[in-house]
Scaffold this active site. Structure first.
Site, PDB file in Angstrom:
ATOM      1  N   HIS A 308      12.778   8.318  -5.473  1.00 50.69           N
ATOM      2  CA  HIS A 308      12.158   7.653  -4.333  1.00 50.69           C
ATOM      3  C   HIS A 308      11.485   6.378  -4.829  1.00 50.69           C
ATOM      4  CE1 HIS A 308      10.371   7.379  -0.408  1.00 50.69           C
ATOM      5  NE2 HIS A 308       9.141   7.372  -0.901  1.00 50.69           N
ATOM      6  N   ASN A 328       3.684   3.883   0.256  1.00 53.78           N
ATOM      7  CA  ASN A 328       4.893   4.611   0.619  1.00 53.78           C
ATOM      8  C   ASN A 328       5.426   4.107   1.958  1.00 53.78           C
ATOM      9  OD1 ASN A 328       6.948   6.425   0.405  1.00 53.78           O
ATOM     10  ND2 ASN A 328       5.663   8.264   0.477  1.00 53.78           N
TER      11      ASN A 328
END
Ligand SMILES: *[C@@H]1O[C@H](CO)[C@@H](O)[C@H](O)[C@H]1NC(C)=O
Ligand SMILES: *[C@@H]1O[C@H](CO)[C@@H](O)[C@H](O)[C@H]1NC(C)=O
Length: 433
Positions: A308, A328
Site C-alpha cells: 500500500h 492515507n
C-alpha cells in the site's frame, strides 16, 4: 518484482520479530504473558459481544468472506494491541469482505525493483552536497508547520489508487513547500494518473516509482480540473489551460533509511513509500500502529503480498515508540482523521522510498544552470582533448622528423656498414669456400 515483495516481507517479519523480542526481553516469557493477557482480554470481549452466540472464527477460507469491519475482529485487534493503538470499523471499509481487497487494494508495487540503477531505470538518490548536517527535530509535522501545504484526505473508494494519490500529494506539497505563497493549497490531480498514465493500471494499481516518470513527462493538472472519480472510469481529457500543469523534475530511490528520510522530508517535503498491508491496519483508528503478533499479511489476486502506498510527511515519538506520520487515502473517518502514526521499523519499506522533486521555476533554472555548466565542461573537455591530440600529433611529427634525420645519418653509416658487411660477407663467403 512481485516475488521481491514476498522476499522483502519475509525479511521484514523476521526483523520485526527480532526487534520485538529484544524489547520484550525473554521471548518465551513475553509470549506466555501475551498469551495469558490475550486470553483474558478475549474472554472479556467474548462475554461483552457474543450475546451467548458461538463466535465465528476468522482465518482460513472463511476469512475471504468475513467483513473487514467485523466487530469481533475490531475488538480483538484493540485488545491485542495492548494500548499501543486502537481499532474501529471505518466507513471506508463498509461492506468490504477480505475478498474485496484483492480488487480494491491490489497491484501497488515498485515497478522497477530488480533493475535499480540500470541505464534508463530508477536511479538511487545521490548524496546531496551541502545540505548535510544540522540537527533534526525530534518531532516534525508538516501539517502544523505549513497547514496551507496539506490538502484534504482522499477517499479512494473501490479503486486501488494509493500509488497515484500518494505521488500527487507529495508533488503538490513539495511545490507548496518551496513557495507557500505561490502554491498555497495546491492539489494536483491523481485522477489524471488513473485516467491517462499508460504505464500504470488505473484503479488496478501501479508503481510508486513509474508514476513519477508520467508526472515528469506530462505534468499534472489541478484537482479542480480533473476531479477524483472514486473508481468511476473517466476518459483521459480535460479542458484545462495547459499552463496550469505542473511537473516533477526527477525522482530517485532512497535506500538510506530513517535518518536520510527525515532529512529529506525536513529539507524538501514529503516522500512516498510502500508498506506491507496487514489486516489490523485496515481497522486502525488511532495511536501508534505496529502490527500485533496476530496480524495477517494480506495477499492480492496473484497471491503476492499486498503493498500500500502512503505519503510520509513527518515523524515523532510517543511513549518511547518512534513513528512516521503518514497520510492515507481511505477517507477522513479512517485512522486519525485520515492519517496514521506508524512505528518506525515496522511495516513501511524504509530501505526503498521514492523521492520526487517538483519542477519549480527555481529547480528548472537550477537544472538548466547545471546542464549549461555540464555543457561548458563538455566543451572544455573537448578542447582539452583536441589540444592533447594536437600535442601528441606534434610529438609524433617531431619523432618522425628525428627518426628521419637519424635514419638519414644511419643511412650514411649503413653505407659504411654495408661496405664493412660486404667485406664481412666476402670474408664469410671466402671462409665458406
Ligand atoms: C507496544 O509498544 C511497545 C513499545 O514499542 C512494545 O514494546 C510492545 O511490544 C507493544 N505491545 C504490543 C502488544 O505490541
Ligand atoms: C469493487 O469492484 C469490483 C469490480 O467491479 C467488484 O467485484 C467488487 O465487488 C467491488 N467491491 C466493493 C467493496 O464494492
Amino acid at each position: 518484482m512481485a516475488t521481491l515483495d514476498a522476499r522483502a516481507l519475509a525479511a521484514a517479519e523476521a526483523m520485526n520479530k527480532r526487534s520485538k523480542g529484544k524489547k520484550g526481553g525473554g521471548e518465551v516469557k513475553k509470549y506466555a504473558v501475551y498469551g495469558l493477557g490475550g486470553l483474558v482480554a478475549l474472554f472479556a470481549v467474548y462475554l461483552a459481544l457474543t450475546d451467548g452466540q458461538p463466535r465465528k472464527k476468522g482465518g482460513g477460507k472463511s476469512k475471504e468472506t468475513a467483513q473487514v469491519n467485523d466487530r469481533y475482529f475490531v475488538s480483538d485487534v484493540t485488545s491485542y494491541a495492548g494500548g499501543n493503538f486502537t481499532a474501529a470499523a471505518s466507513p471506508y471499509f463498509n461492506g468490504w469482505s477480505y475478498a474485496d481487497l484483492k480488487y480494491g487494494l491490489d497491484g501497488v508495487t515498485m515497478r522497477s525493483e530488480g533493475m535499480i540503477g540500470m541505464a534508463g531505470a530508477l536511479q538511487v538518490c545521490g548524496d546531496e552536497d551541502g545540505v548535510e548536517g544540522g540537527a533534526l527535530p525530534s518531532d516534525y509535522d508538516l501539517r502544523a508547520l505549513m497547514p496551507e501545504c496539506t490538502t484534504a484526505v482522499y477517499d479512494a473508494g473501490n479503486c486501488s489508487s494509493s500509488y497515484a494519490v500518494a505521488a500527487a500529494t507529495a508533488l503538490s506539497s513539495r511545490f507548496c513547500f518551496t513557495d507557500n505563497g505561490k502554491y498555497k493549497g495546491l492539489q494536483l490531480s491523481p485522477q489524471q494518473i488513473l485516467s491517462c498514465d499508460k504505464k500504470s493500471s488505473g484503479c488496478q494499481g501501479g508503481g510508486i516509482d513509474s508514476v513519477w516518470s508520467y508526472m515528469h513527462k506530462r505534468g499534472l493538472f489541478p484537482e479542480s480540473c480533473v476531479p477524483f472519480a472514486s473508481g468511476k472510469s473517466v476518459a483521459c481529457k480535460s479542458d484545462c489551460d495547459p499552463s496550469q500543469k505542473l511537473k516533477s523534475i526527477d525522482h530517485c530511490l532512497m535506500k538510506g533509511g530513517e535518518k536520510e528520510m527525515k532529512r529529506e522530508i525536513f529539507n524538501r517535503g514529503p516522500i512516498t513509500a510502500l508498506m506491507f498491508l496487514k489486516d489490523d491496519f485496515l481497522v486502525y483508528s488511532g495511536g501508534v500502529y505496529n502490527p500485533t503478533d496476530n496480524a495477517n499479511q494480506q495477499y492480492g489476486a496473484n497471491n503476492e503480498p499486498l503493498m500500500h502506498a502512503v505519503t510520509i510527511l513527518g515523524w515523532g515519538k510517543s511513549e518511547g515508540t518512534a513513528y512516521w506520520l503518514v497520510k492515507n487515502s481511505w477517507g477522513k473517518a479512517w485512522g486519525e482523521e485520515g492519517y496514521a502514526r506508524v512505528a518506525v521499523g515496522s511495516v513501511i519499506r524504509e530501505e526503498s522510498v521514492i523521492v520526487g522533486s517538483a519542477a519549480t521555476e527555481e529547480a528548472i533554472a537550477e537544472a538548466e544552470k547545471k546542464a549549461a555548466l555540464n555543457e561548458v565542461r563538455r566543451e572544455e573537455l573537448k578542447k582539452e582533448r583536441a589540444a592533447r591530440d594536437e600535442r601528441i600529433k606534434e610529438k609524433q611529427r617531431q619523432r618522425a622528423e628525428e627518426k628521419a634525420a637519424q635514419s638519414a645519418a644511419e643511412d650514411d653509416l649503413d653505407f659504411e656498414d654495408e661496405e664493412v658487411d660486404l667485406e664481412g660477407e666476402e670474408g664469410e663467403s671466402s671462409e665458406a669456400e
